[in-house]
Write a protein that holds these residues in place. Sequence first.
Motif, PDB file in Angstrom:
ATOM      1  N   TYR A   1       4.059   6.808  44.770  1.00  0.00           N
ATOM      2  CA  TYR A   1       5.068   7.283  45.897  1.00  0.00           C
ATOM      3  C   TYR A   1       4.655   6.307  47.082  1.00  0.00           C
ATOM      4  CZ  TYR A   1       8.059  11.108  45.581  1.00  0.00           C
ATOM      5  OH  TYR A   1       9.643  11.781  45.390  1.00  0.00           O
ATOM      6  N   ASP A   2       5.267   6.156  48.187  1.00  0.00           N
ATOM      7  CA  ASP A   2       4.947   5.567  49.365  1.00  0.00           C
ATOM      8  C   ASP A   2       4.183   6.728  50.041  1.00  0.00           C
ATOM      9  OD1 ASP A   2       5.423   2.901  50.010  1.00  0.00           O
ATOM     10  OD2 ASP A   2       7.415   3.327  49.219  1.00  0.00           O
TER      11      ASP A   2
ATOM     12  N   TYR B   1       4.258   7.452  53.256  1.00  0.00           N
ATOM     13  CA  TYR B   1       4.997   8.109  54.491  1.00  0.00           C
ATOM     14  C   TYR B   1       5.968   8.805  53.816  1.00  0.00           C
ATOM     15  CZ  TYR B   1       6.896   8.380  59.316  1.00  0.00           C
ATOM     16  OH  TYR B   1       7.352   9.056  60.296  1.00  0.00           O
ATOM     17  N   ASN B   2       6.559   8.462  52.607  1.00  0.00           N
ATOM     18  CA  ASN B   2       7.716   9.244  52.166  1.00  0.00           C
ATOM     19  C   ASN B   2       7.094  10.710  51.583  1.00  0.00           C
ATOM     20  OD1 ASN B   2       9.836   7.656  52.486  1.00  0.00           O
ATOM     21  ND2 ASN B   2       9.541   6.847  50.603  1.00  0.00           N
TER      22      ASN B   2
ATOM     23  N   ASN C   1      12.136   7.084  41.917  1.00  0.00           N
ATOM     24  CA  ASN C   1      11.993   8.380  42.676  1.00  0.00           C
ATOM     25  C   ASN C   1      13.136   9.047  43.241  1.00  0.00           C
ATOM     26  OD1 ASN C   1       9.129   8.343  42.315  1.00  0.00           O
ATOM     27  ND2 ASN C   1       8.636   7.441  44.164  1.00  0.00           N
TER      28      ASN C   1
ATOM     29  N   ASN D   1       5.849   1.387  58.716  1.00  0.00           N
ATOM     30  CA  ASN D   1       5.180   2.728  58.072  1.00  0.00           C
ATOM     31  C   ASN D   1       5.166   2.787  56.390  1.00  0.00           C
ATOM     32  OD1 ASN D   1       4.985   4.008  60.582  1.00  0.00           O
ATOM     33  ND2 ASN D   1       7.126   4.993  60.184  1.00  0.00           N
ATOM     34  N   PHE D   2       5.576   1.293  55.904  1.00  0.00           N
ATOM     35  CA  PHE D   2       5.624   1.182  54.568  1.00  0.00           C
ATOM     36  C   PHE D   2       4.960  -0.285  54.070  1.00  0.00           C
ATOM     37  CE2 PHE D   2       8.918   4.058  55.517  1.00  0.00           C
ATOM     38  CZ  PHE D   2       8.725   5.154  54.222  1.00  0.00           C
TER      39      PHE D   2
ATOM     40  N   GLU E   1      12.743  16.800  56.284  1.00  0.00           N
ATOM     41  CA  GLU E   1      13.073  15.810  55.248  1.00  0.00           C
ATOM     42  C   GLU E   1      14.407  16.375  54.826  1.00  0.00           C
ATOM     43  OE1 GLU E   1      14.426  13.666  52.154  1.00  0.00           O
ATOM     44  OE2 GLU E   1      13.974  15.654  51.814  1.00  0.00           O
TER      45      GLU E   1
ATOM     46  N   LEU F   1      14.969  17.704  50.791  1.00  0.00           N
ATOM     47  CA  LEU F   1      14.204  19.133  50.681  1.00  0.00           C
ATOM     48  C   LEU F   1      15.038  20.169  51.435  1.00  0.00           C
ATOM     49  CD1 LEU F   1      10.395  18.626  50.719  1.00  0.00           C
ATOM     50  CD2 LEU F   1      11.791  19.143  48.624  1.00  0.00           C
TER      51      LEU F   1
ATOM     52  N   ARG G   1       5.913  13.307  54.135  1.00  0.00           N
ATOM     53  CA  ARG G   1       6.994  14.033  54.770  1.00  0.00           C
ATOM     54  C   ARG G   1       7.440  15.071  53.843  1.00  0.00           C
ATOM     55  NH1 ARG G   1      12.084  10.997  56.055  1.00  0.00           N
ATOM     56  NH2 ARG G   1      12.501  12.620  57.317  1.00  0.00           N
ATOM     57  N   LEU G   2       7.599  14.878  52.399  1.00  0.00           N
ATOM     58  CA  LEU G   2       8.057  15.832  51.714  1.00  0.00           C
ATOM     59  C   LEU G   2       7.259  17.247  51.659  1.00  0.00           C
ATOM     60  CD1 LEU G   2       9.049  13.371  48.587  1.00  0.00           C
ATOM     61  CD2 LEU G   2      10.785  14.844  50.228  1.00  0.00           C
TER      62      LEU G   2
END
Lengths: 457, 457
Positions: free
Chosen positions: A104-105, A107-108, B108, B139-140, B78, B81, A111-112
Motif C-alpha cells: 500500500y501507499d 497516504y492511501n 488494490n 504525497n506519493f 475517503e 469507504l 486515509r482509509l
Amino acid sequence: MSDQPARRQLSLNLFINGVGHHEAAWRHPSTRVEELFTAGYHHELAQHAERAAFDAIFFADGPVLSPGIEFNSAAHLEPILTLASVAAVTTHIGLIATASTTFYDPYNLARLFATLDHLSGGRAGWNIVTTAASAAAANFGLDEHPDPSERYARAGEFVEVATRLWDSWQDDAVLADRATGRFADPSRIHPAAFRGEHLRVAGALNAPRPPQGHPVLVQAGASNEGRAFASRHAEAIFTAHQQLSDAQAFYSDIKAGVERYGRRPDQVKILPGISPFLGGTEAEARALEREFNELTVPEYGLRQLATLAEATFDVADLDRPVPLDVFADAGDVTDNNRSRRQVVAGIVRREQPTLRELLHRLAGARGHRVVAGTPEQVADTITEWFTHGAADGFNVMPPYLPGGIEAFTEHVVPLLRARGLFREGYTGTTLRDHLGLDRPVNRYATAPETEPALAGV
Amino acid sequence: MSDQPARRQLSLNLFINGVGHHEAAWRHPSTRVEELFTAGYHHELAQHAERAAFDAIFFADGPVLSPGIEFNSAAHLEPILTLASVAAVTTHIGLIATASTTFYDPYNLARLFATLDHLSGGRAGWNIVTTAASAAAANFGLDEHPDPSERYARAGEFVEVATRLWDSWQDDAVLADRATGRFADPSRIHPAAFRGEHLRVAGALNAPRPPQGHPVLVQAGASNEGRAFASRHAEAIFTAHQQLSDAQAFYSDIKAGVERYGRRPDQVKILPGISPFLGGTEAEARALEREFNELTVPEYGLRQLATLAEATFDVADLDRPVPLDVFADAGDVTDNNRSRRQVVAGIVRREQPTLRELLHRLAGARGHRVVAGTPEQVADTITEWFTHGAADGFNVMPPYLPGGIEAFTEHVVPLLRARGLFREGYTGTTLRDHLGLDRPVNRYATAPETEPALAGV
C-alpha cells in the motif's frame, strides 16, 4: 499480575476467517459458504460478537489469490471496506483490518484507516503486516518479493508516516467558525514532511484527526523482526502458541521489549489465538473436531504442508509417521515460514503423528491452538493462560461460523463472567476504551487543547 | 432521440460535496458542517436520494489537502469507504466513488471496487480520474506530477488491468461443491498476466467476479485526452457546461467517439452538472443565491482564481471589471486547468463581470451550471437539455445540503415525473439496471454459463 484477577479484564476478539478457521469448514452443512461474499453474513457475525461485548472483530488479509482455492474457500472481500459496512450496523464493537505496508501507499492507507475510525466513531484497528506471501509481489509490478528485513524497514517508515498523517491535524485544527469564515487553523495542520529510504510523503492528511487519535496498531509477526517491530509499535499483538510455556516466554519477551522502548507494558495487549471445539462432554467435543477433520481434502493439506516443509509428500504415506527430520530448520526459508515451521516441528516432535494425523492437527487453525473440550475446560484454559502471564486476552478463532462463535458466547462467556474475568457489557464506546489503551497525544500538541468543534472528533 | 420522450428516462445523480457545492455552504445556518466527518450525515443524504429513486450518489476525491482549507470545508472522508458504509443502510441507490489511476495500485483498487460491488449487491461505480492536482504527487514519493498524456497512458493500462481482474473469475468459477470438496474450478480463474509500460500485474483477483460484472465506469475529464478516454471506456460521463449549445456539441462529439470505438451510444450516459437554487418565484431563488454569495470570503475566491488564471488579483479591484485578456489561453497550463479556464473565459467574455461578480459566479459549483429559478424553470431547463441532445440526465449538485436536495426532490422531481421523464420508483436493483447499462460479458466466457453458486453473484 496473576494476583489481581478481579480487576484485570480479558480482551476477547472474534477473528473472522470466511466460514471458519477449520480448512474444511465450508463443506460442513452448518456453514453458509454461499453467503461468504455478502454484507449480511458479516453483519450477522459482528452483531453477534457485539451482543457478547467482544472487544473487536478482526480480518486477516493478503493481496493475492491463495493457490489452494480449488479445495479451500480462501477468497474474501477487502477487509477495511467490509468493516466500514459492519460499522454502519453496529455501535460499539472494534473493527480491526489487516493491511500490508509492502503493497500500500501510506497516504492511501492512512486515509482509509482514518476514514474507518471517523465512520465508526473511534472503533478502528490496523493489523500491520508486511505480507509474507511472495506471489503478491507480482501483483504489484515487482520482480522479486522484498526480503523480510527490507519489508520491515519499509514497515517502520510506513508506521512513522501514517502516524504523522493521523497527527497532521491537531485535535483543535477545525474551527468551523461561521462568523469569521475560517474553517480550519492552518497553523494547527502540519505536513508529514517525511523523507525516508523507502517512502516519501510531503503533505498533511485531507481529513481531521481520527476520533481515537489513530487506529489501534496491531501486529502479528512472530519472527525476530516481527517481535522487535511489535515491541516498538504494537498496541495489541495476535500470536500463535500451542503450549503455555511458549506463550509465557513470548509474553515476557514482548513486555520486556516494550519497556526497553520506553513504553508501558499495560499499553500492549497480547492475544494468543484459540480455536475451540465445544461439546457437552470432552468426547462430544472431540467427535465434533473429528467430523470436521474427516471433511478435509488430503490433496489440499499435502500441498500446504509441502510449501511449509519445502519437501514433497505422497498420499500413499498418509498413515505412516511423519519423519522427524522433515521440519528441521533450513537456512533458506523465509522468516515467516520459519516461525510457522517451528510450530509444526514442535507438534511432530511432541506427538509423533502419522501424516494424516498431522494434516488433521494443522487443518484446525493453521498453527493456532485448537482445543476440544467442554465449556468448563475451555474456560479453564483461558483462565490459566490469562492469570499465568501468557495472555491479556484471546483471539477467538471459531473452527466454523456462525455456529462456533454462537457456542462460545452461549457457553464459555458466561463462565468467564461468573469468574469476574470478562465484562457484562461495554463500558466505553471506542476500541481503545474496550482494550484499556490510552488515546495517543498528538505529537504537535503544545498546550491543553480546547474542545474540538466537530461531532465525534 | 427527442421524439421518444415518453420512453427515454432521465438519470438523476446526487453529487455530494461536503455540505454543498457552494463554497460558502458551510457558513450557512442551515448546513451541518459539524457532522461532515460522521457516517450518519452521509447515510441521511443517501437515504433521501434513495427515497426519490435517484440513480446514484457520487463523491469526488483527490489524495491531497486543499490549500484553501482555511476558508473552505474542503476536507473529506475517503469515498469508497464512505459508500461501503452507506451501502449497509440503503438497498437500491447506486454508489459512485472517485479514485485516481495515478496514485493507486490497480490490484488494490480493483479489490476495493469489487468489494464495494459485492457488499452493495451490485451498486458500485468508479469515477476514473488521473488527478490534476499536482501537489498530490509529493504525497506519493514522486518528484514531479506526471503530465496529462503520461497520466492518461497509465489510466488506459489501469482500466485494462482492472477489467481483467474483475473478469479473472468467470461467473461460474465458484463451485462450492460440498460433496466433492472442490470450492472453485481453477480452469475458470484466469491470471491478469498484464505487462504494460506503466503497470504489471500477474495474478487473478482474490474474490469472485462482482455482481455487476464490473462496477460502472464513470469519467469526467473534459480535456482532449479525457474525451478520448471517455469515448473508449466510460459508461457514464460527468460534464460541466454553461450553455445548451456547448453541451450539445460535447454530447454529439462523445456519442460519435463512442461509435468509432465500436460501442453503442446508448451504453454511455452523459450527465452534465446542475446546481439549482430554488424559490417560489425567480426573485426568491435569486435572493437565496445572493445570500450564499454574500457568505463567500473574497480572500479565498481570489486565491482560487489566481491558481486558475496563473495571475494575481487584488482585493482593491473587486468592483472593477475583469480584464478580458486574463483568461486567454497560455501554452503551459495543464490540460485540466485549460478546460476549466475555457469555462471561466466564456463567462468573462459573455457577461463582462466585475471581479466580485465573477467570484460569485464561480462560488456556486466550480464551473458547473448554477441555475436560480422556480421548480418549473429548473424542470424546463432539464427537459430542454434532455430532449435536445445535450444530456441523458443530470448530476445534481445542490449548493447546500441537505436543504438543497430536499428542495429538489420535493419540488422538481414531481414535475419531471408528471412529464413522464423520471421513474416513480426503482425497476431494478443494480446501478446498471438504473442507468440502463448492460452487464459486461466476461472476456473468458466461451459457452453459456451455468447458474452461479453464490448469493448475489
